[in-house]
Design an enzyme around this catalytic site. Structure first.
Site, PDB file in Angstrom:
ATOM      1  N   GLU A  85       1.423  -1.289  -0.117  1.00 13.95           N
ATOM      2  CA  GLU A  85      -0.035  -0.332  -0.102  1.00 13.95           C
ATOM      3  C   GLU A  85       0.511   1.810  -0.095  1.00 13.95           C
ATOM      4  O   GLU A  85       1.921   1.314   1.062  1.00 13.95           O
ATOM      5  CB  GLU A  85      -1.250   0.002   1.307  1.00 13.95           C
ATOM      6  CG  GLU A  85      -2.110  -0.781   1.592  1.00 13.95           C
ATOM      7  CD  GLU A  85      -2.879  -0.876   2.381  1.00 13.95           C
ATOM      8  OE1 GLU A  85      -3.659  -1.983   2.679  1.00 13.95           O
ATOM      9  OE2 GLU A  85      -2.827   0.309   3.149  1.00 13.95           O
ATOM     10  N   CYS A  98       3.403   8.768   1.480  1.00 14.70           N
ATOM     11  CA  CYS A  98       3.254   7.674   2.530  1.00 14.70           C
ATOM     12  C   CYS A  98       4.246   5.514   1.670  1.00 14.70           C
ATOM     13  O   CYS A  98       3.169   5.907   1.101  1.00 14.70           O
ATOM     14  CB  CYS A  98       2.577   7.379   3.697  1.00 14.70           C
ATOM     15  SG  CYS A  98       2.409   5.930   4.167  1.00 14.70           S
ATOM     16  N   CYS A 105       3.242  -7.280   9.148  1.00 12.65           N
ATOM     17  CA  CYS A 105       4.763  -6.585  10.215  1.00 12.65           C
ATOM     18  C   CYS A 105       4.068  -7.294  11.113  1.00 12.65           C
ATOM     19  O   CYS A 105       3.176  -7.954  11.829  1.00 12.65           O
ATOM     20  CB  CYS A 105       4.535  -5.129  10.723  1.00 12.65           C
ATOM     21  SG  CYS A 105       4.972  -4.712  12.050  1.00 12.65           S
ATOM     22  N   CYS A 109       1.282  -4.300  16.513  1.00 12.89           N
ATOM     23  CA  CYS A 109       0.721  -3.129  17.184  1.00 12.89           C
ATOM     24  C   CYS A 109      -0.898  -3.366  17.877  1.00 12.89           C
ATOM     25  O   CYS A 109      -1.257  -3.171  16.418  1.00 12.89           O
ATOM     26  CB  CYS A 109       0.748  -1.867  17.034  1.00 12.89           C
ATOM     27  SG  CYS A 109       2.326  -1.526  17.180  1.00 12.89           S
ATOM     28  N   CYS A 112      -3.506  -1.357  15.050  1.00  9.42           N
ATOM     29  CA  CYS A 112      -3.382  -1.015  14.044  1.00  9.42           C
ATOM     30  C   CYS A 112      -3.567  -2.312  13.027  1.00  9.42           C
ATOM     31  O   CYS A 112      -3.012  -3.276  13.347  1.00  9.42           O
ATOM     32  CB  CYS A 112      -1.671  -1.210  13.471  1.00  9.42           C
ATOM     33  SG  CYS A 112      -0.805  -1.008  12.225  1.00  9.42           S
ATOM     34  N   CYS A 332      -2.793   2.213   7.132  1.00  9.31           N
ATOM     35  CA  CYS A 332      -2.120   1.463   6.754  1.00  9.31           C
ATOM     36  C   CYS A 332      -2.481   0.328   7.305  1.00  9.31           C
ATOM     37  O   CYS A 332      -3.114   0.052   8.130  1.00  9.31           O
ATOM     38  CB  CYS A 332      -0.554   1.398   7.060  1.00  9.31           C
ATOM     39  SG  CYS A 332      -0.106   0.825   8.673  1.00  9.31           S
TER      40      CYS A 332
HETATM   41  S1  SF4 Z   1       2.068   0.398  14.052  1.00  7.84           S
HETATM   42 FE1  SF4 Z   1       1.550  -1.585  12.799  1.00  7.84          FE
HETATM   43  S2  SF4 Z   1       3.227  -1.213  11.060  1.00  7.84           S
HETATM   44 FE2  SF4 Z   1       3.688   0.130  12.493  1.00  7.84          FE
HETATM   45  S3  SF4 Z   1       5.201  -0.951  14.098  1.00  7.84           S
HETATM   46 FE3  SF4 Z   1       3.279  -1.232  15.069  1.00  7.84          FE
HETATM   47  S4  SF4 Z   1       1.787  -2.896  13.921  1.00  7.84           S
HETATM   48 FE4  SF4 Z   1       3.626  -2.639  12.644  1.00  7.84          FE
END
Ligand code: SF4
Length: 342
Positions: A85, A98, A105, A109, A112, A332
């Site tokens: 993306e 961006c 990932c 988090c 997210c 994202c």
């Molecule tokens: S915010 Fe999302 S993309 Fe960024 S480090 Fe945390 S889990 Fe990974």
């Protein structure tokens, strides 16, 4: 695929072409990117046709537009099925792109959308830089009106943790600076606190910017939002950010996603202010872009104002970022989630 080869090694792909041809090709790929090889007017038409399917390391699968056309979100698909993306935001005097550095990932988090998916793979340097070249070609071709026709800012704030993919991210930045004419000062690397990567970045020769996503100003709360905090607690993240500031004389920014009832209290604001003052950092608040995958909601407007008020009274430079494209899955990982039917 052309972007998957280092620009310095393009000659090897065309042993039968004279060196000036690969120089011309390199210019089309990096200095004046175009959306299709047909537009590479200085190359012979046979070569343009031969290269047509080798230009991009992905195909454009979804394009969404919002904010009267001034926000574009792209979902690219690589031949191995990975989704990438990128979001382009146009303003009167700047354009911010961006970009993603990983597919998925591993850091998980909680707020997210990308983090909910887990990790699929790292992006290659060529896949990262191709996002920039695509956006540059899009702008140069008049794809977005009312903003500069070149990218003025690049932020590594899309899918993935850039400092967990250090070598490839580094190579993509090198190409942007050395081959695309993009100033290091226009590039921001964002991290949730990969301390060894922050230290390596501080030792690089480039004046890039560092954005540290804190989201909480005490370890207990931060660990619930950013599990990586267990490994690199706040004290270590702050020390690495301070090292970056000392090495680069570039102001670090602190990113803070405002989540309703979670990290939007005056107590958190006061603790954040203390960290920001010690780091001489600018604070960017952003209201959570809600995703269907988590119950978290954005902080309320009045609470955000109150939080900003505390920061400013404490003498901290702080701004509230606009949530561009909130009607088009702009956080994202969201477009990818929807495309995967989740
Ligand atoms: S915010 Fe999302 S993309 Fe960024 S480090 Fe945390 S889990 Fe990974």
């Amino acid at each position: 695929m052309l972007y998957l080869t280092q620009p310095e090694n393009l000659e090897a792909l065309f042993p039968n072409e004279p060196p000036f041809r690969t120089r011309q090709l390199r210019e089309w790929l990096y200095e004046h990117p175009v959306l299709a090889t047909e537009e590479m007017t200085s190359l012979p038409s046979t070569l343009r046709t031969e290269l047509a399917d080798r230009l991009w390391p992905f195909v454009l699968e979804v394009e969404q537009s919002a904010d009267a056309g001034m926000t574009r979100k792209w979902l690219f698909r690589t031949p191995d099925g990975a989704a990438i993306e990128a979001v382009l935001m146009g303003y009167a005097r700047r354009t911010t792109l961006c970009i993603s550095s990983q597919v998925g990932c591993a850091l998980g988090c909680t707020f997210c959308a990308t983090g909910q998916f887990g990790f699929e793979r790292h992006l290659e340097a060529g896949e990262i830089v191709a996002q920039v070249a695509f956006a540059q070609a899009f702008l140069a071709g008049g794809g977005m009106k009312g903003c500069p026709s070149r990218i003025t800012n690049i932020v590594f704030m899309g899918m993935g943790e850039p400092l967990a993919n250090y070598a490839r991210v580094r190579e993509s930045i090198r190409r942007m600076i050395e081959h695309m004419g993009i100033s290091a000062r226009a590039i921001t690397v964002s991290t949730v606190g990969v301390v060894p990567g922050m230290r390596r970045l501080a030792a690089e020769p480039w004046q890039v910017n560092l954005a540290v996503s804190l989201h909480a100003a005490e370890d207990a709360l931060r660990t619930t939002l950013v599990p990586l905090n267990k490994r690199y607690p706040l004290e270590q993240v702050e020390a690495a950010a301070a090292e970056f500031f000392t090495a680069k004389h570039r102001r670090v920014s602190i990113e803070w996603t405002m989540i309703d009832g979670v990290n939007d209290s005056d107590v958190q604001a006061a603790k954040l202010a203390a960290i920001a003052r010690r780091l001489h950092a600018h604070v960017n608040l952003i209201a959570l872009n809600p995703t269907p995958l988590t119950p978290d909601r954005p902080a309320r407007r009045a609470r955000i104002e109150g939080f900003l008020g505390v920061l400013r009274r404490e003498g901290v430079n702080a701004t509230l970022r606009d949530t561009r494209g909130s009607d088009i899955d702009a956080a994202c990982g969201q477009l990818r989630a929807r495309s995967a039917g989740q």
